[in-house]
Design a protein around this motif. Structure first.
Motif, short mmCIF file in Angstrom:
data_model
loop_
_atom_site.label_atom_id
_atom_site.label_comp_id
_atom_site.label_asym_id
_atom_site.label_seq_id
_atom_site.Cartn_x
_atom_site.Cartn_y
_atom_site.Cartn_z
N HIS A 113 5.65 1.53 -3.16
CA HIS A 113 4.75 1.88 -2.05
C HIS A 113 5.54 2.03 -0.75
O HIS A 113 5.35 2.99 0.00
N ARG A 118 7.72 5.17 -0.69
CA ARG A 118 6.98 6.42 -0.46
C ARG A 118 6.56 6.63 1.00
O ARG A 118 6.25 7.75 1.39
N PRO A 170 0.28 5.93 -5.51
CA PRO A 170 0.87 5.75 -4.18
C PRO A 170 0.13 4.73 -3.32
O PRO A 170 0.74 4.05 -2.52
#
Length: 73
Positions: free
Chosen positions: A31, A34, A66
């Motif tokens: 996470h 990203r 995501p």
């Protein structure tokens, strides 16, 4: 601010994990990896990982959502 009040009986049942869960650490790291924001805390780490992540490990990005719900079992 959100405040949650627990009665003493509930607090007595709280348990702390003996250590980190490797799968959650991987998911939460993905996470952060990203994120596109320029946070100074993880900026250098993110740049280093993005440039050195082996191609055979990139499939993890496709498996992990995501954001939002992730199955736990």
């Amino acid at each position: 601010m959100l405040r949650v009040h627990f009665p003493a009986e509930d607090l007595a049942r709280v348990r702390v994990a003996p250590g980190p869960d490797p799968m959650w650490e991987i998911l939460l790291s993905l996470h952060v990896l990203r994120q596109r924001s320029a946070t100074p805390v993880f900026g250098t780490w993110r740049a280093n990982v993005r440039s050195t992540l082996p191609d055979d490990a990139r499939w993890l990005m496709q498996l992990a959502p995501p954001v939002g719900y992730s199955p736990t079992s």
